[in-house]
Design a protein around this motif. Structure first.
Motif, PDB file in Angstrom:
ATOM      1  N   MET A   1       0.795  -1.143  -0.027  1.00 58.64           N
ATOM      2  CA  MET A   1      -0.032   0.058  -0.086  1.00 58.64           C
ATOM      3  C   MET A   1       0.838   1.182   0.105  1.00 58.64           C
ATOM      4  SD  MET A   1      -3.307   0.957   0.625  1.00 58.64           S
ATOM      5  CE  MET A   1      -4.022   2.445   1.143  1.00 58.64           C
ATOM      6  N   SER A   2       1.911   1.093   0.724  1.00 59.42           N
ATOM      7  CA  SER A   2       2.837   2.444   0.950  1.00 59.42           C
ATOM      8  C   SER A   2       3.536   2.758  -0.298  1.00 59.42           C
ATOM      9  CB  SER A   2       3.560   2.381   1.974  1.00 59.42           C
ATOM     10  OG  SER A   2       4.548   3.465   2.157  1.00 59.42           O
ATOM     11  N   LEU A   3       3.903   1.692  -0.946  1.00 60.54           N
ATOM     12  CA  LEU A   3       4.859   1.484  -2.445  1.00 60.54           C
ATOM     13  C   LEU A   3       3.652   2.189  -3.271  1.00 60.54           C
ATOM     14  CD1 LEU A   3       7.163   1.150  -3.644  1.00 60.54           C
ATOM     15  CD2 LEU A   3       6.495  -1.194  -4.351  1.00 60.54           C
ATOM     16  N   ARG A   4       2.521   2.023  -3.274  1.00 63.58           N
ATOM     17  CA  ARG A   4       1.547   2.428  -4.401  1.00 63.58           C
ATOM     18  C   ARG A   4       1.273   3.825  -4.047  1.00 63.58           C
ATOM     19  NH1 ARG A   4      -3.611  -0.912  -4.698  1.00 63.58           N
ATOM     20  NH2 ARG A   4      -4.120   0.491  -6.334  1.00 63.58           N
ATOM     21  N   LEU A   5       1.263   4.321  -2.873  1.00 65.46           N
ATOM     22  CA  LEU A   5       1.043   5.640  -2.684  1.00 65.46           C
ATOM     23  C   LEU A   5       2.282   6.453  -2.925  1.00 65.46           C
ATOM     24  CD1 LEU A   5      -0.636   8.088  -1.322  1.00 65.46           C
ATOM     25  CD2 LEU A   5       0.294   7.350   0.767  1.00 65.46           C
ATOM     26  N   HIS A   6       3.502   6.205  -2.732  1.00 61.54           N
ATOM     27  CA  HIS A   6       4.495   6.794  -3.209  1.00 61.54           C
ATOM     28  C   HIS A   6       4.813   6.790  -4.652  1.00 61.54           C
ATOM     29  CE1 HIS A   6       6.411   7.168   0.548  1.00 61.54           C
ATOM     30  NE2 HIS A   6       6.120   5.770   1.297  1.00 61.54           N
ATOM     31  N   ASN A   7       4.455   5.635  -5.448  1.00 58.24           N
ATOM     32  CA  ASN A   7       4.515   5.394  -6.949  1.00 58.24           C
ATOM     33  C   ASN A   7       3.406   6.645  -7.328  1.00 58.24           C
ATOM     34  OD1 ASN A   7       4.977   4.729  -9.384  1.00 58.24           O
ATOM     35  ND2 ASN A   7       3.659   3.133  -9.385  1.00 58.24           N
ATOM     36  N   LEU A   8       2.275   6.788  -6.769  1.00 54.67           N
ATOM     37  CA  LEU A   8       1.394   7.695  -7.577  1.00 54.67           C
ATOM     38  C   LEU A   8       1.705   9.024  -6.974  1.00 54.67           C
ATOM     39  CD1 LEU A   8      -1.663   8.027  -8.357  1.00 54.67           C
ATOM     40  CD2 LEU A   8      -2.309   8.057  -5.993  1.00 54.67           C
ATOM     41  N   VAL A   9       2.267   9.437  -6.080  1.00 57.41           N
ATOM     42  CA  VAL A   9       2.882  10.848  -5.623  1.00 57.41           C
ATOM     43  C   VAL A   9       3.852  10.994  -6.695  1.00 57.41           C
ATOM     44  CG1 VAL A   9       4.128  12.231  -3.797  1.00 57.41           C
ATOM     45  CG2 VAL A   9       1.960  10.687  -3.212  1.00 57.41           C
ATOM     46  N   PHE A  10       4.813  10.116  -6.804  1.00 51.93           N
ATOM     47  CA  PHE A  10       6.125  10.362  -7.723  1.00 51.93           C
ATOM     48  C   PHE A  10       5.436  10.767  -9.151  1.00 51.93           C
ATOM     49  CE2 PHE A  10       9.520   8.881 -10.380  1.00 51.93           C
ATOM     50  CZ  PHE A  10      10.460   9.554  -9.852  1.00 51.93           C
ATOM     51  N   THR A  11       4.567   9.802  -9.541  1.00 50.53           N
ATOM     52  CA  THR A  11       3.851  10.004 -11.111  1.00 50.53           C
ATOM     53  C   THR A  11       3.442  11.227 -10.983  1.00 50.53           C
ATOM     54  OG1 THR A  11       3.719   7.673 -10.967  1.00 50.53           O
ATOM     55  CG2 THR A  11       2.598   9.101 -12.555  1.00 50.53           C
ATOM     56  N   ARG A  12       2.540  11.938 -10.106  1.00 51.70           N
ATOM     57  CA  ARG A  12       1.867  13.157 -10.115  1.00 51.70           C
ATOM     58  C   ARG A  12       2.931  14.379 -10.223  1.00 51.70           C
ATOM     59  NH1 ARG A  12      -3.832  12.917  -8.442  1.00 51.70           N
ATOM     60  NH2 ARG A  12      -4.260  10.737  -9.897  1.00 51.70           N
ATOM     61  N   LEU A  13       3.832  14.009  -9.616  1.00 47.55           N
ATOM     62  CA  LEU A  13       4.926  15.278  -9.383  1.00 47.55           C
ATOM     63  C   LEU A  13       5.632  15.349 -10.543  1.00 47.55           C
ATOM     64  CD1 LEU A  13       6.589  14.871  -5.822  1.00 47.55           C
ATOM     65  CD2 LEU A  13       5.209  16.832  -6.532  1.00 47.55           C
ATOM     66  N   LEU A  14       6.061  14.214 -11.109  1.00 48.64           N
ATOM     67  CA  LEU A  14       6.670  14.230 -12.618  1.00 48.64           C
ATOM     68  C   LEU A  14       5.821  14.754 -13.660  1.00 48.64           C
ATOM     69  CD1 LEU A  14       8.861  10.912 -12.815  1.00 48.64           C
ATOM     70  CD2 LEU A  14       9.564  13.099 -12.554  1.00 48.64           C
ATOM     71  N   GLY A  15       4.549  14.535 -13.716  1.00 45.35           N
ATOM     72  CA  GLY A  15       3.619  15.062 -14.428  1.00 45.35           C
ATOM     73  C   GLY A  15       3.475  16.543 -14.488  1.00 45.35           C
ATOM     74  N   ARG A  16       3.521  17.169 -13.308  1.00 42.77           N
ATOM     75  CA  ARG A  16       3.577  18.468 -13.046  1.00 42.77           C
ATOM     76  C   ARG A  16       4.796  19.172 -13.445  1.00 42.77           C
ATOM     77  NH1 ARG A  16      -1.550  20.378 -11.062  1.00 42.77           N
ATOM     78  NH2 ARG A  16      -2.645  18.406 -10.057  1.00 42.77           N
ATOM     79  N   LEU A  17       5.938  18.528 -13.341  1.00 46.94           N
ATOM     80  CA  LEU A  17       7.047  19.093 -13.703  1.00 46.94           C
ATOM     81  C   LEU A  17       7.121  19.087 -15.306  1.00 46.94           C
ATOM     82  CD1 LEU A  17       9.614  17.569 -11.208  1.00 46.94           C
ATOM     83  CD2 LEU A  17       9.054  19.948 -11.306  1.00 46.94           C
ATOM     84  N   ALA A  18       6.659  18.095 -15.892  1.00 46.64           N
ATOM     85  CA  ALA A  18       6.501  17.936 -17.365  1.00 46.64           C
ATOM     86  C   ALA A  18       5.673  19.246 -18.152  1.00 46.64           C
ATOM     87  CB  ALA A  18       6.105  16.528 -17.747  1.00 46.64           C
ATOM     88  N   LEU A  19       4.555  19.386 -17.332  1.00 46.83           N
ATOM     89  CA  LEU A  19       3.794  20.568 -17.483  1.00 46.83           C
ATOM     90  C   LEU A  19       4.254  21.704 -17.545  1.00 46.83           C
ATOM     91  CD1 LEU A  19       0.343  19.529 -16.215  1.00 46.83           C
ATOM     92  CD2 LEU A  19       0.979  19.592 -18.713  1.00 46.83           C
ATOM     93  N   LEU A  20       5.270  21.986 -16.720  1.00 48.35           N
ATOM     94  CA  LEU A  20       5.845  23.172 -16.342  1.00 48.35           C
ATOM     95  C   LEU A  20       6.977  23.611 -17.518  1.00 48.35           C
ATOM     96  CD1 LEU A  20       6.149  23.520 -12.321  1.00 48.35           C
ATOM     97  CD2 LEU A  20       4.569  24.832 -13.967  1.00 48.35           C
TER      98      LEU A  20
END
Length: 51
Positions: A1-20
Motif C-alpha cells: 500500500m505504501s509503495l503504491r502511494l509513493h508511486n502515485l505521488v512520484f508520478t503526479r509530481l513528474l507530470g506536474r514538472l513536465a507541464l511546467l
C-alpha cells in the motif's frame, strides 16, 4: 500500500514538472491535435436532430 502511494505521488509530481517545462510550440501542437480529434468525432457522431 505504501509503495503504491509513493508511486502515485512520484508520478503526479513528474507530470506536474513536465507541464511546467513544456514550450509554447508543444502546447500549440497539442491544441491542434485536440481540435482535429473533436472535428473527427463531430463528423462521425453528429448531434441528434430534434423534430
Amino acid at each position: 500500500m505504501s509503495l503504491r502511494l509513493h508511486n502515485l505521488v512520484f508520478t503526479r509530481l513528474l507530470g506536474r514538472l513536465a507541464l511546467l517545462c513544456r514550450t509554447s510550440v508543444s502546447k500549440d501542437i497539442e491544441l491542434l491535435v485536440l481540435r482535429h480529434e473533436v472535428a473527427v468525432l463531430r463528423r462521425t457522431n453528429p448531434e441528434p436532430r430534434f423534430d
